[in-house]
Motif scaffolding. Structure first.
Motif, mmCIF file in Angstrom:
data_model
loop_
_atom_site.group_PDB
_atom_site.id
_atom_site.type_symbol
_atom_site.label_atom_id
_atom_site.label_comp_id
_atom_site.label_asym_id
_atom_site.label_seq_id
_atom_site.Cartn_x
_atom_site.Cartn_y
_atom_site.Cartn_z
ATOM 1 N N LYS A 298 4.633 -25.268 48.919
ATOM 2 C CA LYS A 298 5.525 -24.458 48.099
ATOM 3 C C LYS A 298 4.880 -23.149 47.662
ATOM 4 N N GLY A 299 3.637 -23.203 47.230
ATOM 5 C CA GLY A 299 2.989 -21.993 46.738
ATOM 6 C C GLY A 299 3.736 -21.397 45.560
ATOM 7 N N SER A 300 3.997 -20.097 45.608
ATOM 8 C CA SER A 300 4.670 -19.416 44.498
ATOM 9 C C SER A 300 6.184 -19.419 44.628
ATOM 10 N N ALA A 301 6.703 -20.074 45.655
ATOM 11 C CA ALA A 301 8.150 -20.101 45.861
ATOM 12 C C ALA A 301 8.845 -20.843 44.724
ATOM 13 N N GLY A 302 10.092 -20.489 44.462
ATOM 14 C CA GLY A 302 10.883 -21.180 43.459
ATOM 15 C C GLY A 302 10.325 -21.040 42.061
ATOM 16 N N ARG A 303 10.060 -19.815 41.644
ATOM 17 C CA ARG A 303 9.519 -19.603 40.297
ATOM 18 C C ARG A 303 10.529 -20.060 39.244
ATOM 19 N N TRP A 304 10.052 -20.819 38.270
ATOM 20 C CA TRP A 304 10.933 -21.310 37.215
ATOM 21 C C TRP A 304 11.401 -20.145 36.358
ATOM 22 N N THR A 305 12.721 -20.062 36.121
ATOM 23 C CA THR A 305 13.251 -18.885 35.436
ATOM 24 C C THR A 305 13.998 -19.211 34.156
ATOM 25 N N ASP A 306 14.290 -20.491 33.869
ATOM 26 C CA ASP A 306 15.018 -20.855 32.651
ATOM 27 C C ASP A 306 14.087 -20.879 31.436
ATOM 28 N N SER A 307 14.657 -20.644 30.253
ATOM 29 C CA SER A 307 13.908 -20.770 29.004
ATOM 30 C C SER A 307 14.511 -21.833 28.091
ATOM 31 N N VAL A 308 15.756 -22.200 28.323
ATOM 32 C CA VAL A 308 16.418 -23.202 27.494
ATOM 33 C C VAL A 308 15.865 -24.591 27.812
ATOM 34 N N HIS A 309 15.501 -25.336 26.790
ATOM 35 C CA HIS A 309 15.037 -26.709 26.969
ATOM 36 C C HIS A 309 16.244 -27.595 27.251
ATOM 37 N N TRP A 310 16.168 -28.323 28.347
ATOM 38 C CA TRP A 310 17.304 -29.141 28.753
ATOM 39 C C TRP A 310 17.428 -30.390 27.884
ATOM 40 N N THR A 311 18.661 -30.730 27.564
ATOM 41 C CA THR A 311 18.952 -31.984 26.899
ATOM 42 C C THR A 311 20.334 -32.418 27.360
ATOM 43 N N GLU A 312 20.864 -33.474 26.795
ATOM 44 C CA GLU A 312 22.216 -33.919 27.080
ATOM 45 C C GLU A 312 22.960 -34.088 25.762
ATOM 46 N N PRO A 313 24.206 -33.561 25.644
ATOM 47 C CA PRO A 313 24.939 -32.819 26.668
ATOM 48 C C PRO A 313 24.213 -31.537 27.077
ATOM 49 N N ALA A 314 24.556 -31.050 28.260
ATOM 50 C CA ALA A 314 23.869 -29.879 28.806
ATOM 51 C C ALA A 314 24.030 -28.664 27.900
ATOM 52 N N PRO A 315 22.938 -27.979 27.577
ATOM 53 C CA PRO A 315 23.017 -26.778 26.738
ATOM 54 C C PRO A 315 23.633 -25.605 27.496
ATOM 55 N N SER A 316 24.105 -24.625 26.745
ATOM 56 C CA SER A 316 24.682 -23.426 27.351
ATOM 57 C C SER A 316 23.624 -22.655 28.142
ATOM 58 N N TRP A 317 24.063 -22.044 29.221
ATOM 59 C CA TRP A 317 23.174 -21.237 30.044
ATOM 60 C C TRP A 317 22.813 -19.916 29.376
ATOM 61 N N LYS A 318 23.588 -19.497 28.389
ATOM 62 C CA LYS A 318 23.457 -18.139 27.848
ATOM 63 C C LYS A 318 22.112 -17.884 27.171
ATOM 64 N N GLY A 319 21.482 -18.956 26.690
ATOM 65 C CA GLY A 319 20.180 -18.782 26.065
ATOM 66 C C GLY A 319 19.089 -18.389 27.037
ATOM 67 N N ASN A 320 19.386 -18.432 28.335
ATOM 68 C CA ASN A 320 18.398 -18.101 29.362
ATOM 69 C C ASN A 320 18.363 -16.623 29.725
ATOM 70 N N VAL A 321 19.375 -15.873 29.310
ATOM 71 C CA VAL A 321 19.581 -14.526 29.856
ATOM 72 C C VAL A 321 18.358 -13.630 29.703
ATOM 73 N N SER A 322 17.727 -13.652 28.540
ATOM 74 C CA SER A 322 16.559 -12.792 28.323
ATOM 75 C C SER A 322 15.441 -13.129 29.303
ATOM 76 N N GLN A 323 15.180 -14.413 29.497
ATOM 77 C CA GLN A 323 14.128 -14.826 30.431
ATOM 78 C C GLN A 323 14.532 -14.551 31.870
ATOM 79 N N TRP A 324 15.782 -14.761 32.203
ATOM 80 C CA TRP A 324 16.254 -14.455 33.558
ATOM 81 C C TRP A 324 15.980 -12.990 33.886
ATOM 82 N N GLN A 325 16.280 -12.106 32.935
ATOM 83 C CA GLN A 325 16.074 -10.678 33.174
ATOM 84 C C GLN A 325 14.597 -10.354 33.296
ATOM 85 N N ALA A 326 13.772 -10.959 32.449
ATOM 86 C CA ALA A 326 12.330 -10.697 32.489
ATOM 87 C C ALA A 326 11.736 -11.111 33.829
ATOM 88 N N VAL A 327 12.176 -12.250 34.346
ATOM 89 C CA VAL A 327 11.679 -12.723 35.641
ATOM 90 C C VAL A 327 12.212 -11.845 36.770
#
Length: 266
Positions: free
Chosen positions: A212-241
């Protein structure tokens, strides 16, 4: 030759209505954007000591899981490889036990694939979006991923280590993992890795060109739980990556991430 080329370029700029003297990137607004990364879908797993109790088996280890990832715009999928008793079958399952499957809860390494009561092939998922689905062998899963044109990113789970280090079963266990990969690697893109350092070292010896090497860099910042959290909390980290122009990223939200990417990359 240089004069002709320059005149042609100038004519092209004027013909498009762009400002004379502007760079092609500034004129088009397209080439200034970063390259779009490949998107690897990942199934969310609740964090914390008792994450297993909340787990809804969202990992794309099933045919329906792969179909969903494709429909959500994923280019590839991260999935999980385990071994059944004595390394007799490489299978696609996240957990070390049959938690989330019908039948008595047991370690995967304590049961057979098709032999005996309570075998793994006869069980079904009991909860979550893939309720009713079964467990697939590595070969079956790779073939379906290929049919969908998805890149396969295989995590060899740490729970396989007791089998892979046992002199009685190691050869069989590695054969179950490696043979399906070698049989297909010329026809589909497959990558491998493990979070166990010893298994990772063995993969480096057995499949050096597929790490794998550096492929598939993790881009989410929201800690997953159930029920599934909103994706919107990831936007800042998505942009930074994205600002770092990664070749590929991994996310629990491939559908939302793909929609978010529109207009942000080329």
């Amino acid at each position: 030759m240089r004069i002709t080329t320059a005149l042609c370029a100038a004519g092209a700029v004027l013909a498009t209505g762009a400002t004379v003297g502007a760079t092609p990137a500034a004129a088009s607004g397209v080439s200034a954007l970063p390259r779009c990364p490949l998107v690897f879908g990942h199934g969310g797993y609740p964090e914390g000591a008792n994450g297993w109790a909340k787990d809804q088996m969202r990992q794309p280890n099933t045919v329906r899981g792969l179909d969903d990832q494709k429909s959500w715009g994923a280019d590839g999928v991260e999935a999980d490889v385990q071994l059944t008793k004595e390394g007799t079958k490489a299978v696609m399952w996240h957990n070390s036990t049959t938690h989330g499957l019908t039948g008595t809860q047991q370690k995967l390494t304590d049961i057979w694939w098709t032999y005996g009561a309570g075998n793994l092939a006869g069980r079904r998922i009991t909860r979550g979006p893939y309720q009713g689905e079964r467990v697939y062998s590595l070969r079956q899963w790779l073939d379906h991923a290929r049919s969908l044109g998805l890149v396969a990113l295989l995590e060899i789970k740490p729970e396989t280590k007791p089998v892979l280090t046992n002199p009685k079963f190691a050869a069989k266990g590695w054969k179950e993992i490696s043979d399906p990969i070698r049989e297909r690697q010329g026809k589909q893109r497959i990558m491998v890795y493990s979070n166990d350092p010893w298994i990772q070292g063995e993969l480096a010896k057995r499949h050096p060109s597929l790490l794998k090497g550096s492929a598939g860099r993790w881009t989410d910042s929201v800690h997953w739980t159930e029920p599934a959290p909103s994706w919107k909390g990831n936007v800042s980290q998505w942009q930074a990556v994205l600002n770092q122009s990664p070749g590929s990223v991994m996310t629990n939200y491939p559908k939302e991430y793909r929609a978010w990417l529109r207009g942000k990359c080329r």
